[in-house]
Design a protein around this motif. Sequence first.
Motif, mmCIF file in Angstrom:
data_model
loop_
_atom_site.group_PDB
_atom_site.id
_atom_site.type_symbol
_atom_site.label_atom_id
_atom_site.label_comp_id
_atom_site.label_asym_id
_atom_site.label_seq_id
_atom_site.Cartn_x
_atom_site.Cartn_y
_atom_site.Cartn_z
ATOM 1 N N GLU A 1 0.531 -1.242 -0.609
ATOM 2 C CA GLU A 1 0.026 -0.030 -0.103
ATOM 3 C C GLU A 1 0.669 1.350 0.228
ATOM 4 O O GLU A 1 1.607 1.363 0.482
ATOM 5 C CB GLU A 1 -0.978 0.255 1.284
ATOM 6 C CG GLU A 1 -1.990 -0.780 1.185
ATOM 7 C CD GLU A 1 -2.949 -1.161 2.433
ATOM 8 O OE1 GLU A 1 -2.545 0.469 3.614
ATOM 9 O OE2 GLU A 1 -3.939 -1.897 2.565
ATOM 10 N N ALA A 2 0.170 1.928 -1.067
ATOM 11 C CA ALA A 2 1.390 3.310 -0.486
ATOM 12 C C ALA A 2 1.144 4.359 0.770
ATOM 13 O O ALA A 2 0.019 4.556 1.171
ATOM 14 C CB ALA A 2 0.598 4.344 -1.926
ATOM 15 N N ASP A 3 2.328 4.970 0.984
ATOM 16 C CA ASP A 3 2.141 5.896 2.159
ATOM 17 C C ASP A 3 2.806 7.067 1.507
ATOM 18 O O ASP A 3 3.526 7.054 0.521
ATOM 19 C CB ASP A 3 2.519 5.397 3.158
ATOM 20 C CG ASP A 3 4.142 5.064 3.047
ATOM 21 O OD1 ASP A 3 4.838 5.159 1.826
ATOM 22 O OD2 ASP A 3 4.625 4.277 4.202
ATOM 23 N N PRO A 4 2.717 8.619 2.217
ATOM 24 C CA PRO A 4 3.339 9.621 1.846
ATOM 25 C C PRO A 4 4.930 9.538 2.151
ATOM 26 O O PRO A 4 5.627 8.492 2.582
ATOM 27 C CB PRO A 4 3.178 10.280 3.277
ATOM 28 C CG PRO A 4 1.803 9.892 3.351
ATOM 29 C CD PRO A 4 1.592 8.713 3.506
ATOM 30 N N THR A 5 5.835 9.698 1.140
ATOM 31 C CA THR A 5 6.981 10.171 1.195
ATOM 32 C C THR A 5 7.755 10.848 2.072
ATOM 33 O O THR A 5 7.335 12.074 2.677
ATOM 34 C CB THR A 5 7.457 10.356 0.102
ATOM 35 O OG1 THR A 5 6.809 10.437 -1.826
ATOM 36 C CG2 THR A 5 9.097 10.570 -0.663
ATOM 37 N N GLU B 1 -4.881 6.466 -7.183
ATOM 38 C CA GLU B 1 -4.891 5.653 -5.807
ATOM 39 C C GLU B 1 -3.836 5.446 -4.784
ATOM 40 O O GLU B 1 -3.399 6.488 -4.332
ATOM 41 C CB GLU B 1 -5.515 4.776 -5.540
ATOM 42 C CG GLU B 1 -7.951 4.262 -5.078
ATOM 43 C CD GLU B 1 -7.777 3.803 -4.921
ATOM 44 O OE1 GLU B 1 -7.771 2.793 -4.534
ATOM 45 O OE2 GLU B 1 -9.313 3.578 -4.488
ATOM 46 N N THR B 2 -2.747 5.311 -5.563
ATOM 47 C CA THR B 2 -1.387 5.387 -5.804
ATOM 48 C C THR B 2 -0.748 6.568 -5.710
ATOM 49 O O THR B 2 -0.294 7.402 -5.121
ATOM 50 C CB THR B 2 -0.167 4.773 -6.695
ATOM 51 O OG1 THR B 2 -1.076 3.114 -6.804
ATOM 52 C CG2 THR B 2 0.800 4.407 -6.094
ATOM 53 N N LYS B 3 -0.918 7.277 -6.948
ATOM 54 C CA LYS B 3 -0.539 9.078 -6.563
ATOM 55 C C LYS B 3 -1.405 9.663 -5.633
ATOM 56 O O LYS B 3 -0.497 10.477 -4.958
ATOM 57 C CB LYS B 3 -1.250 9.674 -8.119
ATOM 58 C CG LYS B 3 -0.073 9.118 -8.654
ATOM 59 C CD LYS B 3 -0.767 9.965 -10.247
ATOM 60 C CE LYS B 3 0.238 9.033 -11.631
ATOM 61 N NZ LYS B 3 -0.380 9.854 -13.219
ATOM 62 N N SER B 4 -2.538 9.235 -5.057
ATOM 63 C CA SER B 4 -3.314 10.691 -3.993
ATOM 64 C C SER B 4 -2.450 9.990 -2.615
ATOM 65 O O SER B 4 -2.411 10.716 -2.136
ATOM 66 C CB SER B 4 -5.000 10.495 -3.848
ATOM 67 O OG SER B 4 -5.335 10.354 -2.979
ATOM 68 N N ASN B 5 -2.491 8.546 -2.147
ATOM 69 C CA ASN B 5 -1.704 8.481 -1.314
ATOM 70 C C ASN B 5 0.120 8.374 -1.483
ATOM 71 O O ASN B 5 0.331 7.825 0.112
ATOM 72 C CB ASN B 5 -1.398 6.387 -0.981
ATOM 73 C CG ASN B 5 -4.201 7.045 -0.984
ATOM 74 O OD1 ASN B 5 -4.008 7.630 -0.660
ATOM 75 N ND2 ASN B 5 -4.181 5.686 -1.230
ATOM 76 N N SER B 6 0.633 8.762 -2.208
ATOM 77 C CA SER B 6 2.072 8.736 -2.603
ATOM 78 C C SER B 6 2.679 10.071 -2.826
ATOM 79 O O SER B 6 3.389 10.632 -3.484
ATOM 80 C CB SER B 6 2.251 7.468 -3.141
ATOM 81 O OG SER B 6 2.286 6.770 -2.947
ATOM 82 N N GLU B 7 1.740 10.979 -1.644
ATOM 83 C CA GLU B 7 2.672 12.643 -2.320
ATOM 84 C C GLU B 7 4.164 12.417 -1.648
ATOM 85 O O GLU B 7 4.681 12.104 -0.316
ATOM 86 C CB GLU B 7 1.724 13.329 -0.843
ATOM 87 C CG GLU B 7 1.836 14.581 -0.814
ATOM 88 C CD GLU B 7 1.228 15.795 0.090
ATOM 89 O OE1 GLU B 7 1.414 16.835 -0.222
ATOM 90 O OE2 GLU B 7 0.550 15.202 0.709
#
Length: 275
Positions: free
Chosen positions: A75-79, A109-115
């Motif tokens: 799952e993606a998370d913020p950078t 969703e990956t773009k949204s969750n991986s700021e």
Amino acid sequence: YFKGCLAFPSNAKAHKRWRKFSLRMTNLYKVLILCVSASVKALAFSVAHVGEAKKTSGGREPSQPDKIDPSELWEADPTQASECRLIVCQITDVYTLENFASFKTLVEETKSNSEGATVVSMLTGDFLSPYLLSSVDRGAGMMNALSKIPLDYLTWGNHEADIDHKKVVSHVRNFPGKWINSNMLDHEAMESQQEYDVIELTSPDGSQSRKVGLCAVLSDDRALYSHFKAPGAFGGATLTDPWEALAKYKSILENEEDCDLVIPLQHLYVPDDHK
């Protein structure tokens, strides 16, 4: 049918109109028969090429679903502030349009969750064939779907040679993303392709920067293309050794483009991917 159901008109003017109507209906039947014939041929084409894919392609069969190990779920998370992050959403060997909506959602969703991260999407070959719709519309529906994701990168698969070459050239030239081709450089539409690409990354706080290079190769196994008539697959374009191409562009990307990492996009047999 109409001759048996309609009485011949008595006056010459009406008779002329009837003959014109009858001729139109006859032509309509011819069109319908041709459409049915084309559909049957298209179905036969698709079934034949699916069978060929099972024999010659290096990946899974079109009807075989991917097996996902639960331990591989991510799952993606913020950078992090000082982190350079590249996320690649990649698919390959696509024989249907039915999962593109899910893939589009995944990318969004990956773009949204991986700021703070750079997210790219790619399809690494075998998307124009073999499947029924493409045997009828020669890939138009597939290319339209890819542009709606939108897809960032495309690379060649051996089954792209199954579609009429001129139509494929048109698809290449109209694709809104980047089409990478590192070992078929004399392709007719090479002006609309790239030998490689460089993605530049910067951390959210600006303290770090990295470069990631991409190059793409297609198998040159003669058995994959032996059934094509002259001038051959891909309009007679020359497929060079993929390993030599990878070595060439690894050197270019590392030494001339100053890339920190090179990602080879390969459409080869699975054992070759493991080398």
